[in-house]
Scaffold this motif. Structure first.
Motif, mmCIF file in Angstrom:
data_model
loop_
_atom_site.group_PDB
_atom_site.id
_atom_site.type_symbol
_atom_site.label_atom_id
_atom_site.label_comp_id
_atom_site.label_asym_id
_atom_site.label_seq_id
_atom_site.Cartn_x
_atom_site.Cartn_y
_atom_site.Cartn_z
ATOM 1 N N LYS A 110 1.064 -1.141 -0.274
ATOM 2 C CA LYS A 110 0.068 -0.124 -0.047
ATOM 3 C C LYS A 110 0.713 1.155 -0.105
ATOM 4 N N THR A 111 2.025 1.005 0.913
ATOM 5 C CA THR A 111 2.995 2.558 1.027
ATOM 6 C C THR A 111 3.453 3.129 -0.038
ATOM 7 N N THR A 112 4.309 1.958 -0.924
ATOM 8 C CA THR A 112 4.971 1.506 -2.079
ATOM 9 C C THR A 112 4.043 2.265 -3.404
ATOM 10 N N THR A 169 1.479 3.677 -2.839
ATOM 11 C CA THR A 169 1.003 5.939 -2.723
ATOM 12 C C THR A 169 2.319 6.261 -3.058
ATOM 13 N N VAL A 170 3.336 5.915 -2.605
ATOM 14 C CA VAL A 170 5.160 7.164 -2.552
ATOM 15 C C VAL A 170 4.407 7.001 -4.344
ATOM 16 N N PHE A 187 4.378 14.082 3.400
ATOM 17 C CA PHE A 187 4.477 12.643 4.113
ATOM 18 C C PHE A 187 3.820 12.262 5.530
ATOM 19 N N ASP A 221 4.289 9.190 8.790
ATOM 20 C CA ASP A 221 3.877 7.764 9.180
ATOM 21 C C ASP A 221 2.770 8.138 10.360
ATOM 22 N N VAL A 245 0.043 12.863 2.289
ATOM 23 C CA VAL A 245 0.085 11.102 2.368
ATOM 24 C C VAL A 245 0.264 10.871 3.678
ATOM 25 N N ASP A 287 0.298 7.934 6.094
ATOM 26 C CA ASP A 287 0.531 6.120 5.895
ATOM 27 C C ASP A 287 -0.365 5.391 7.228
ATOM 28 N N ASN A 288 -0.066 4.696 7.042
ATOM 29 C CA ASN A 288 -0.783 3.940 7.628
ATOM 30 C C ASN A 288 -1.629 4.042 9.609
ATOM 31 N N THR A 303 -3.347 5.490 3.560
ATOM 32 C CA THR A 303 -3.049 3.485 3.655
ATOM 33 C C THR A 303 -3.279 3.379 4.848
ATOM 34 N N SER A 304 -4.282 2.363 5.259
ATOM 35 C CA SER A 304 -4.500 1.379 6.149
ATOM 36 C C SER A 304 -4.511 0.187 6.447
#
Length: 764
Positions: free
Chosen positions: A146-148, A150-151, A167, A169, A221, A223-224, A246-247
């Motif tokens: 997911k992170t890859t 989105t980045v 970004f 986290d 962004v 993330d997580n 992302t989650s």
């Protein structure tokens, strides 16, 4: 203030570190730990740590005052600490932070996910339209990238956001996710806000944050993410600012967002990713080995990257070596480890988020023998009510540890199942595992036996089999349960046989007698009836063993088309049935032998065998099996070239099936009627009455489709198509061949499917 602009980078570094050093010196002098100072001052230990490491260069005045009070600083020391903090705040006000919330790098070997990249691009570029969502939520289980993804998308879209791409986290899988106030503070500083301008409360920070995003074209962004409550204050409220989240959790409570759920990479993309990671290796890897390795990784990008990194770091290995190691399921998770990348660790973070009861169910679901399950089976495995099972399953789906579908069934990813199995071994004793398995096996065998008996005309009310029948209140429900749970009840049958539950195994195998006619193309009947025959032999019951051998004769007669083997089984069945006085099994052996002899071209012997079977059935009052023998006798006559006699035989059979006073069980009549109609059609065609034949076959095919009789339906469609072609009804013929190809494909007969597909597209 202009003097502040003249401070060099070196001077700024010295000033910032001086504040950190002064604070640390005073804390040490007071003999306080970070945690103790945090408790006394009311300032969080995370904030204190940032100050002492120089990350927070200009804390707010009230924060510094609280620290000075807690440290009991004298006037000079207090003044120095306050002044250093003031200088840090002034610096922050006039020099926007650099590098704060910087986007991570994108990997060079990124592969696949074209649809996901297009989805993100369309979302963010169409976001200016009135009412369009400016927030995308990308969800999925651990290791899906997911992170890859989105980045990668954020880097590609950076030119569309002149205000910047940021970004953050949110540490959603951590025991302590990033607090909302700290997240807002970090983002506000990244957007150019200085500490004196940043409100101290969450509501004030969120309001300022939204106002900045409204007029600035930036991409955030996140993330997580851990929860809806953590994310909501961090989302733009319309305007130019956009966000991607992302989650691992579904975050179903978030409103006004568009959602993208990621799944594993399809095999070609998984192989391409692994090939890309390995491209600079000195060793060459066979394509087939790389494909096998990709398959063993289950399409999870994290697992693929771990496997690729292991090979890149070990030039002496090749893909086949690692694939061989991964083939061992007991060691697969251990092998998917490279440095600080471990697939089990990724799953473990999700596992730790679960409530204790849900963890227990998750572990025990690894015992389920099939690839999927429903809530009823989950309740049995977990030892809970079905309502509690639903709640736990929802939690597992929410965290991506299970996948669900619209039919109410759940399944593991292969690697997640191995993780669950490992947790089960680690956290449950062998005795506990055996007890859970025994309870599940008993329930599956009882339920399968009850379901099978719905199709047995001689059994009576299936409800008398026990309370499990309450969940199967009709023949249709029984049919559905047996089909969708085939891997589970077959696994229970195997396990029951392995632990000596012969009576239960034999009961279950016997109950499948009539149902197997409805699903004759299923691949597991040989194993079912072999286990049944072995169970009967272990129990010393020759009559029931003969019955199971007769079922094995049927398997080789129809699904397997091996008449010689059929005759060997009927000979064994006849011997046992004769010695045990099981007259009906003698008749059944004659019936199956007649079918085998017909296929071998020994038609006189076949007619004699079917005639003997019909006589025994009639004498014993077994009208249902008598009807089966009449139909088989008609087929023998047809193959012998006696078309008129065969037609008369089938018409007589239909009259018997349609006579309410004949004693034929309605479900058996519904099973035999369409096949008899099709045979009438075939005989009419052989006698030159094609129009009537087409009519009868069309009626039969419709009934077969309703009854889910796929094997005879496919054959009848092919016969119909040929007759339509002879009548120059080319379009209808092609359509019938195409339908036949579909049905053959569904039952796994690729050769027949290809043949019909070619005929469907052939020129007239």
């Amino acid at each position: 203030m202009s003097d502040l602009h003249q401070i060099t980078a070196k001077e700024r570094s010295i000033t910032a570190s001086s504040f950190a050093e002064v604070l640390r010196r005073h804390r040490h002098a007071a003999r306080l730990t970070l945690e103790q100072l945090a408790e006394v001052s009311g300032v969080s230990d995370r904030t204190l740590s940032d100050m002492e490491r120089g990350r927070s260069k200009g804390p707010q005045h009230r924060t510094v005052t609280a620290l000075a009070d807690a440290l009991h600083l004298a006037d000079a020391d207090r003044k120095q600490l306050v002044e250093l903090a003031r200088e840090g705040r002034l610096r922050d006000r006039w020099a926007r932070p650099t590098g704060l919330c910087e986007l991570p790098r994108s990997v060079d070997d990124f592969t696949g996910r074209a649809a996901g990249l297009a989805w993100i691009s369309e979302l963010l570029r169409a976001g200016d339209a009135p009412g369009a969502a400016g927030v995308g939520l990308i969800t999925g289980s651990a290791g899906l990238g997911k992170t890859t993804l989105t980045v990668r998308a954020a880097h590609a879209l950076r030119p569309d956001f002149p205000g910047g791409v940021f970004f953050l986290d949110l540490f959603g899988m951590s025991p302590q996710p990033l607090p909302v106030d700290e997240a807002l503070g970090t983002l506000l500083r990244a957007l150019g806000g200085a500490d004196p301008q940043i409100p101290g409360d969450v509501a004030g920070r969120a309001s300022l944050y939204r106002s900045l995003l409204r007029d600035r074209r930036v991409l955030i962004v996140l993330d997580n993410a851990a929860s809806e409550e953590q994310v909501r204050p961090l989302l733009p409220a319309g305007g130019a600012g956009k966000a991607l989240v992302t989650s691992r959790r579904l975050l179903a409570g978030l409103e006004g967002v568009r959602r993208l759920g990621l799944g594993p990479l399809p095999p070609p993309e998984a192989t391409e990713l692994l090939t890309g990671i390995l491209k600079d290796r000195g060793a060459s890897d066979e394509g087939s080995a790389v494909r096998q390795l990709a398959q063993l990784c289950g399409g999870l990008p994290l697992a693929l990257r771990i496997a690729g990194n292991r090979l890149v770091s070990r030039p002496g290995w090749n893909a086949a070596d690692l694939a061989a190691r991964l083939t061992n399921e007991e060691r697969r998770l251990d092998q998917l480890s490279a440095g600080d990348l471990k697939i089990a660790t990724a799953f473990g973070l999700s596992y730790e988020q679960l409530a204790d009861a849900t963890r227990r169910l998750f572990r025990r679901l690894a015992l389920v023998p099939g690839r999927d399950l429903d809530a009823a089976l989950a309740a049995v495995v977990g030892g809970t009510s079905i309502e509690e099972a639903w709640d736990a399953l929802d939690e597992l789906v929410d965290l991506g540890l299970l996948q669900d579908n619209t039919s109410g069934r759940y399944r593991f990813h292969d690697l997640v199942r191995l993780f669950a199995r490992d947790r089960l071994r680690q956290e449950e004793s062998a005795a506990e595992r055996d007890a859970f398995t025994a309870a599940m096996t008993s329930w599956l065998l009882r339920t399968a036996t009850t379901a099978g008996r719905w199709f047995d005309p001689g059994y009576g009310d299936p409800g008398r089999a026990g309370p499990d029948a309450a969940a199967l209140s009709s023949l249709e429900e029984a049919d559905h349960w047996l089909r969708v749970n085939a891997d589970n009840w077959l696994g229970a049958l195997r396990h029951g046989a392995s632990i000596g539950r012969f009576a239960a195994v034999l009961d279950c195998a016997e109950s499948m007698d009539w149902f197997s006619d409805r699903w004759m193309h299923a691949p597991h009947w040989y194993e079912v009836f072999t286990l049944g025959a072995e169970a009967a032999a272990a129990l010393g019951d020759q009559a029931r063993q003969a019955a199971q051998l007769n079922m094995l004769a049927w398997v080789h007669l129809l699904p397997r088309d091996d008449p010689e083997t059929t005759l060997r089984y009927t000979a064994q069945a006849t011997d046992l049935a004769t010695r045990s006085g099981a007259t009906i099994q003698v008749a059944l052996a004659q019936h199956h032998a007649g079918g085998a002899l017909r296929r071998l071209g020994r038609l006189d012997e076949a007619i004699a065998a079917e005639t003997r079977a019909a006589e025994i059935y009639k004498a014993n009052g077994d009208i249902d099996r008598y009807c089966h023998s009449l139909g088989a006798l008609g087929t023998c006559l047809r193959d012998a070239g006696h078309y008129a006699e065969a037609l008369e035989q089938y018409l007589g059979l239909l009259a018997l099936l349609n006579d309410d006073r004949s004693g034929t069980t309605p479900s058996v009549a519904a099973l035999i009627r369409p096949i008899a109609l099709a045979r009438v059609g075939e005989c009419l065609a052989l006698l030159g009455h094609r129009a009537e034949a087409i009519s009868k076959l069309t009626e039969a095919i419709s009934l077969m489709e309703q009854g889910r009789l796929a094997f005879p339906q496919a054959r009848s469609l092919e016969t119909l198509a040929a007759l339509l072609a002879e009548e120059d009804r080319t379009g209808e013929s092609h359509h019938a061949y195409a339908r036949a190809a579909e049905v053959y494909q569904a039952i796994g007969d690729a050769e027949a499917s290809s043949r019909c597909r070619d005929l469907a597209t052939a020129a007239p």
